[in-house]
Write an enzyme that holds these catalytic residues in place. Structure first.
Site, PDB file in Angstrom:
ATOM      1  N   GLU A   1       0.852  -1.111   0.113  1.00 22.37           N
ATOM      2  CA  GLU A   1       0.071  -0.044  -0.074  1.00 22.37           C
ATOM      3  C   GLU A   1       0.714   1.147  -0.105  1.00 22.37           C
ATOM      4  OE1 GLU A   1      -4.150  -1.088   2.204  1.00 22.37           O
ATOM      5  OE2 GLU A   1      -2.633  -0.047   3.450  1.00 22.37           O
ATOM      6  N   CYS A   2       0.743   2.123  -0.873  1.00 23.63           N
ATOM      7  CA  CYS A   2       1.165   3.419  -0.891  1.00 23.63           C
ATOM      8  C   CYS A   2       2.913   3.352  -0.825  1.00 23.63           C
ATOM      9  CB  CYS A   2       0.894   4.331   0.444  1.00 23.63           C
ATOM     10  SG  CYS A   2       1.235   6.035  -0.165  1.00 23.63           S
ATOM     11  N   GLY A   3       3.583   3.643   0.264  1.00 23.69           N
ATOM     12  CA  GLY A   3       4.945   3.356   0.217  1.00 23.69           C
ATOM     13  C   GLY A   3       5.210   1.748  -0.111  1.00 23.69           C
TER      14      GLY A   3
END
Length: 434
Positions: A325-327
């Site tokens: 997720e994201c990072g």
């Protein structure tokens, strides 16, 4: 079990300062204080935990149904003497559409039956503060304002002018906080520095508590609390993606909603943490690996040199599912460009390359439909989540999309994220599944 919700007419009005100060001050008085955060901000809930010594959960009426909201509120309030909820943005600010699912602080207050304590930044105004508060008190008859805490007052005269006007509209003033440049929390490019990264956090929280206790009538505020409407429901936000789940956790990967971990554990799953920054690979006996969001762009060189982590992640992904997720999504890609423009090789499990040198704020809810069967659900499963980042996609590559998504305003769903084999990733953080 009683509580109240701390809100404000706008963002930046002092909600977090007041909420954390109250949590710690009332805890210092011997009360067991529970805490929750309205909306998807995962940073504030970690500060709540530090201030109260108890887990805090995000409650989001846009992404969560009533049973999940009520059940998590009950968990946060379990064995507590008082529940303090912190609002988000302005009191009535939320997503478009049905009010009961708009994610606003006002909606959460109504669902939980909590009165609202309004924090009013009165810098640059005096009696006009009463007009603002009166508007908040009357905009929705089902939202009950218990009273007001004035923030950034300039002196006794200033307090008298604002307080006397508030009395005319029937709103008590619980306290008045003077301007104090020392009573602030540090900030970073995504907002507040995380609780775990804040130096002398305990001392800062104690200072906040002393500041708030000096200028707020804690007894009157406690007396204004009202019974919480909650439920013992233990509904899961997201079913466990495996029996044993490896979760990356360190300064680069830290943004995972506590309610997801709670739900997975309640469902019988085992959580095992590992640190990519310490060059630890995901445990080989895990069934699934989850790379949360965080700040990989601040640690890109170290991650690129973490050979045991990267090799172990690739070996894991050859046999078992991995999601970022994201990072975490950024770390699964080919390259991550840091703020100085330096390209760092990442895991190469997805074809995407991302950049923090070319920044653009992306923020908002996401309604996503899975395009194929996977560990997070079958094809057609809807995930509700939130996106908040400054990084951009440099090159997407040729991997197919992870999901089709739109924001809270609706419209046609468009491809988001990437998938290749057992590996998936996207920029949005999952809050719950429909």
């Amino acid at each position: 079990m009683k509580g109240f919700l701390i809100a404000a007419p706008r963002s930046g009005g002092g909600k977090t300062t007041v909420a954390l100060g109250l949590m710690r001050a009332l805890r210092q008085r011997g009360l067991r204080v529970g805490a929750v955060k309205n909306g998807p901000d995962y940073i504030d809930s970690a500060f709540h935990g530090a201030a109260t010594g108890r887990p805090s959960f995000n409650l989001d009426s846009w992404a969560m149904d009533d049973a999940l909201v009520a059940g998590l509120a009950a968990t946060a309030a379990e064995d507590a003497d008082l529940l303090i909820a912190e609002g988000a943005m302005g009191l009535f600010d939320g997503a478009p559409g049905e009010q009961a699912r708009n994610g606003s602080s006002a909606t959460l207050a109504k669902k939980l039956g909590l009165p609202v304590v309004l924090v009013l930044d009165v810098s640059g105004q005096a009696q006009t503060a009463a007009a603002v508060a009166h508007g908040c008190a009357t905009f929705d008859a089902d939202v009950k304002l218990a009273g007001v805490i004035l923030n950034k007052v300039g002196g006794e005269r200033h307090v008298r002018l604002a307080a006397s006007a508030l009395e005319t509209v029937g709103l008590p003033v619980f306290g008045a906080l003077p301007r104090d440049a020392k009573i602030v929390l540090p900030e970073r490019h995504l907002g507040l520095v995380q609780a775990a990264d804040t130096s002398d956090l305990e001392a800062k929280l104690d200072a906040l508590a002393g500041f708030v206790a000096t200028h707020v009538d804690l007894d009157a505020l406690h007396a204004a609390a009202r019974p919480l409407c909650s439920s013992p429901s233990r509904k899961n936000a997201l079913e466990p993606p495996g029996q044993k789940i490896a979760v990356a956790r360190d300064a680069a990967f830290s943004f995972l909603y506590p309610h997801l971990l709670l739900g997975w554990r309640r469902a019988g799953a085992e959580i095992c943490f590992f640190s990519p920054l310490q060059d630890e690979p995901p445990p080989g006996d895990a069934d699934f690996c989850w790379l949360p969001g965080g700040y990989p762009e601040l640690h890109a060189r170290r991650l690129a040199n973490a050979r045991k982590f990267l090799d172990g992640l690739r070996a894991f992904a050859s046999k078992k599912p991995v999601h970022g997720e994201c990072g975490g999504y950024m770390a699964l890609g080919e390259f991550l460009v840091d703020a100085e423009g330096v390209r760092h090789p990442m895991a190469g499990l997805l074809s995407v390359s991302t950049s923090f040198a070319k920044r653009k704020l992306t923020l908002g809810y996401r309604n996503a439909t899975l395009v194929t069967d996977g560990a997070l659900g079958p094809r057609g499963k809807i995930l509700l989540g939130h996106e908040f980042h400054h990084a951009t996609i440099e090159t997407l590559g040729d991997d197919p999309a992870f999901a089709l998504a739109c924001d809270a305003h609706g419209g046609e769903k468009k491809p988001v994220g990437s998938r290749r084999g057992r590996v998936t990733g996207s920029f949005f953080h999952v809050i719950s599944a429909e």
